[in-house]
Write an enzyme that holds these catalytic residues in place. Structure first.
Site, PDB file in Angstrom:
ATOM      1  N   LYS A  13       0.841  -1.216   0.000  1.00  0.00           N
ATOM      2  CA  LYS A  13       0.000   0.000   0.000  1.00  0.00           C
ATOM      3  C   LYS A  13       0.871   1.259   0.000  1.00  0.00           C
ATOM      4  CE  LYS A  13      -1.961  -1.145   3.898  1.00  0.00           C
ATOM      5  NZ  LYS A  13      -1.264  -2.429   4.179  1.00  0.00           N
ATOM      6  N   ARG A  88      -9.534   0.978   8.753  1.00  0.00           N
ATOM      7  CA  ARG A  88      -9.049  -0.362   9.023  1.00  0.00           C
ATOM      8  C   ARG A  88     -10.074  -1.182   9.803  1.00  0.00           C
ATOM      9  NH1 ARG A  88      -3.131   0.172   8.517  1.00  0.00           N
ATOM     10  NH2 ARG A  88      -2.173  -1.614   9.453  1.00  0.00           N
ATOM     11  N   ARG A 123      12.063  -6.009   4.057  1.00  0.00           N
ATOM     12  CA  ARG A 123      11.668  -4.599   4.002  1.00  0.00           C
ATOM     13  C   ARG A 123      12.593  -3.725   4.847  1.00  0.00           C
ATOM     14  NH1 ARG A 123       5.863  -2.136   5.245  1.00  0.00           N
ATOM     15  NH2 ARG A 123       5.993  -3.382   7.122  1.00  0.00           N
ATOM     16  N   ARG A 156      11.568  -2.167  10.643  1.00  0.00           N
ATOM     17  CA  ARG A 156      10.519  -1.741  11.568  1.00  0.00           C
ATOM     18  C   ARG A 156      10.387  -2.748  12.716  1.00  0.00           C
ATOM     19  NH1 ARG A 156       5.301   0.039   8.062  1.00  0.00           N
ATOM     20  NH2 ARG A 156       4.296  -1.280   9.594  1.00  0.00           N
ATOM     21  N   ARG A 167      -0.278  -9.338  12.982  1.00  0.00           N
ATOM     22  CA  ARG A 167      -0.868  -8.279  12.135  1.00  0.00           C
ATOM     23  C   ARG A 167      -1.729  -8.886  11.038  1.00  0.00           C
ATOM     24  NH1 ARG A 167       4.332  -5.420  10.326  1.00  0.00           N
ATOM     25  NH2 ARG A 167       2.970  -4.069   9.097  1.00  0.00           N
TER      26      ARG A 167
HETATM   27  P1  AP5 Z   1       4.883  -1.652   1.669  1.00  0.00           P
HETATM   28  O1  AP5 Z   1       4.528  -0.733   0.537  1.00  0.00           O
HETATM   29  O2  AP5 Z   1       5.734  -1.138   2.769  1.00  0.00           O
HETATM   30  O3  AP5 Z   1       3.554  -2.361   2.230  1.00  0.00           O
HETATM   31  P2  AP5 Z   1       2.348  -1.789   3.096  1.00  0.00           P
HETATM   32  O4  AP5 Z   1       1.127  -2.461   2.598  1.00  0.00           O
HETATM   33  O5  AP5 Z   1       2.377  -0.296   3.112  1.00  0.00           O
HETATM   34  O6  AP5 Z   1       2.791  -2.413   4.465  1.00  0.00           O
HETATM   35  P3  AP5 Z   1       2.689  -1.867   5.934  1.00  0.00           P
HETATM   36  O7  AP5 Z   1       3.398  -2.893   6.799  1.00  0.00           O
HETATM   37  O8  AP5 Z   1       3.189  -0.456   6.032  1.00  0.00           O
HETATM   38  O9  AP5 Z   1       1.201  -1.942   6.175  1.00  0.00           O
HETATM   39  P4  AP5 Z   1       0.480  -1.990   7.478  1.00  0.00           P
HETATM   40  O10 AP5 Z   1      -0.878  -1.739   6.990  1.00  0.00           O
HETATM   41  O11 AP5 Z   1       0.631  -3.168   8.343  1.00  0.00           O
HETATM   42  O12 AP5 Z   1       1.267  -0.881   8.313  1.00  0.00           O
HETATM   43  P5  AP5 Z   1       0.913   0.592   8.743  1.00  0.00           P
HETATM   44  O13 AP5 Z   1       2.147   1.364   8.747  1.00  0.00           O
HETATM   45  O14 AP5 Z   1      -0.275   1.091   8.000  1.00  0.00           O
HETATM   46  O15 AP5 Z   1       5.550  -2.951   0.990  1.00  0.00           O
HETATM   47  C1  AP5 Z   1       6.040  -4.000   1.799  1.00  0.00           C
HETATM   48  C2  AP5 Z   1       7.384  -4.497   1.231  1.00  0.00           C
HETATM   49  O16 AP5 Z   1       7.161  -5.120  -0.044  1.00  0.00           O
HETATM   50  C3  AP5 Z   1       8.384  -3.372   0.970  1.00  0.00           C
HETATM   51  O17 AP5 Z   1       9.656  -3.843   1.293  1.00  0.00           O
HETATM   52  C4  AP5 Z   1       8.227  -3.086  -0.541  1.00  0.00           C
HETATM   53  O18 AP5 Z   1       9.424  -2.553  -1.081  1.00  0.00           O
HETATM   54  C5  AP5 Z   1       7.906  -4.480  -1.074  1.00  0.00           C
HETATM   55  N1  AP5 Z   1       7.018  -4.496  -2.246  1.00  0.00           N
HETATM   56  C6  AP5 Z   1       5.915  -3.740  -2.455  1.00  0.00           C
HETATM   57  N2  AP5 Z   1       5.306  -4.068  -3.610  1.00  0.00           N
HETATM   58  C7  AP5 Z   1       6.028  -5.086  -4.155  1.00  0.00           C
HETATM   59  C8  AP5 Z   1       5.882  -5.879  -5.333  1.00  0.00           C
HETATM   60  N3  AP5 Z   1       4.873  -5.721  -6.194  1.00  0.00           N
HETATM   61  N4  AP5 Z   1       6.797  -6.858  -5.561  1.00  0.00           N
HETATM   62  C9  AP5 Z   1       7.824  -7.066  -4.684  1.00  0.00           C
HETATM   63  N5  AP5 Z   1       8.002  -6.336  -3.539  1.00  0.00           N
HETATM   64  C10 AP5 Z   1       7.128  -5.360  -3.274  1.00  0.00           C
HETATM   65  O19 AP5 Z   1       0.411   0.339  10.238  1.00  0.00           O
HETATM   66  C11 AP5 Z   1       1.303  -0.047  11.261  1.00  0.00           C
HETATM   67  C12 AP5 Z   1       0.565  -0.112  12.577  1.00  0.00           C
HETATM   68  O20 AP5 Z   1      -0.010   1.188  12.879  1.00  0.00           O
HETATM   69  C13 AP5 Z   1      -0.641  -1.058  12.638  1.00  0.00           C
HETATM   70  O21 AP5 Z   1      -0.247  -2.378  12.937  1.00  0.00           O
HETATM   71  C14 AP5 Z   1      -1.469  -0.411  13.764  1.00  0.00           C
HETATM   72  O22 AP5 Z   1      -0.939  -0.692  15.026  1.00  0.00           O
HETATM   73  C15 AP5 Z   1      -1.294   1.078  13.505  1.00  0.00           C
HETATM   74  N6  AP5 Z   1      -2.302   1.642  12.587  1.00  0.00           N
HETATM   75  C16 AP5 Z   1      -2.074   2.253  11.395  1.00  0.00           C
HETATM   76  N7  AP5 Z   1      -3.236   2.649  10.831  1.00  0.00           N
HETATM   77  C17 AP5 Z   1      -4.227   2.271  11.686  1.00  0.00           C
HETATM   78  C18 AP5 Z   1      -5.639   2.374  11.651  1.00  0.00           C
HETATM   79  N8  AP5 Z   1      -6.276   2.960  10.626  1.00  0.00           N
HETATM   80  N9  AP5 Z   1      -6.348   1.864  12.692  1.00  0.00           N
HETATM   81  C19 AP5 Z   1      -5.722   1.300  13.746  1.00  0.00           C
HETATM   82  N10 AP5 Z   1      -4.384   1.143  13.840  1.00  0.00           N
HETATM   83  C20 AP5 Z   1      -3.634   1.641  12.833  1.00  0.00           C
END
Ligand code: AP5
Length: 210
Positions: A13, A88, A123, A156, A167
């Site tokens: 994402k 979410r 990552r 991370r 997660r």
């Molecule tokens: P990346 O683009 O980093 O993936 P992502 O989907 O953004 O992953 P996140 O781990 O950031 O998502 P998340 O939803 O768990 O975390 P968030 O920060 O929102 O890609 C992943 C890897 O794959 C990278 O290394 C990239 O280079 C690689 N890649 C990408 N596309 C590729 C492809 N096509 N082919 C090969 N490789 C590829 O949330 C973290 C925490 O915050 C949550 O656990 C929660 O505690 C809190 N939080 C955040 N938002 C909320 C909410 N709305 N409600 C409640 N808690 C929340």
């Protein structure tokens, strides 16, 4: 254009949001990045959310809802925005509807749990600007250094395999039901993760008619 990116942790994402915001000339709002910045700055919100994030749990809905309601009022959001990682839960989606926020498209990036588990160990993220890399798929130009701001690349806390498992469970239980929620509103478009970032961007842009 108001767009939501849905998908499991590590689905890509953040990576896609960064590309789409340049294509569409609208900002990305990533609750994950906002919360990590709050922790780093030691703010009240940061102190409140750190333990949830490190454990791979969701942060309480009221914290997220107030962050989003404030952020979308900013000037740079007047032509639209991309929400990355929010809503979410059904409660978050309903709260956005309640204040009259409507979306044009909801994209769900589909990817298997097995691929996620493999991917997360590679990552790396920039500790300064939050940009995301992968040691093999999306390497930085200089090892350990962010291409965009020169910041240090780190792993991370929540990318430990046990936390990623948690997660993923939280995603399937709390977030996946949003696909049905937005399908009923005629907004959901599912897109399969592609072998490369560029191919995934292409299918997303096609899905939203660009
Ligand atoms: P990346 O683009 O980093 O993936 P992502 O989907 O953004 O992953 P996140 O781990 O950031 O998502 P998340 O939803 O768990 O975390 P968030 O920060 O929102 O890609 C992943 C890897 O794959 C990278 O290394 C990239 O280079 C690689 N890649 C990408 N596309 C590729 C492809 N096509 N082919 C090969 N490789 C590829 O949330 C973290 C925490 O915050 C949550 O656990 C929660 O505690 C809190 N939080 C955040 N938002 C909320 C909410 N709305 N409600 C409640 N808690 C929340």
């Amino acid at each position: 254009m108001k767009l939501i990116l849905l998908g499991a942790p590590g689905a890509g994402k953040g990576t896609q949001a960064e590309i789409l915001c340049k294509e569409l000339k609208i900002p990305t709002i990533s609750t994950g990045n906002i919360l990590r910045a709050a922790i780093k700055a030691g703010t009240e919100i940061g102190k409140q959310v750190e333990a949830y994030m490190n454990a791979g749990k969701l942060v309480p809905d009221d914290v997220i809802i107030s962050i989003i309601q404030d952020r979308v009022k900013a000037d740079d959001c007047k032509n639209g925005y991309i929400l990355d990682g929010v809503p979410r839960t059904i409660a978050q989606a309903e709260a956005l509807e309640k204040v009259g926020i409507e979306f044009d498209n909801v994209i769900s990036i589909e990817i298997s749990d097995e691929t996620i588990m493999d991917r997360m160990s590679g990552r790396r993220v920039c500790e300064t600007c939050g940009a995301s890399y992968h040691l093999v798929a999306v390497p930085p130009k200089v090892a350990g250094v962010c291409d965009k701001c020169g910041g240090k690349l780190i792993q991370r806390h929540d990318d430990e395999p046990e936390t990623v498992k948690e997660r993923l469970e939280v995603y399937h239980r709390e977030t996946e039901p949003l696909k049905d929620f937005y399908k009923k509103r005629g907004l959901l478009k599912t897109v399969e993760n592609q072998p490369t970032v560029a191919e995934t961007s292409e299918v997303i842009l096609r899905a939203i008619g660009r």
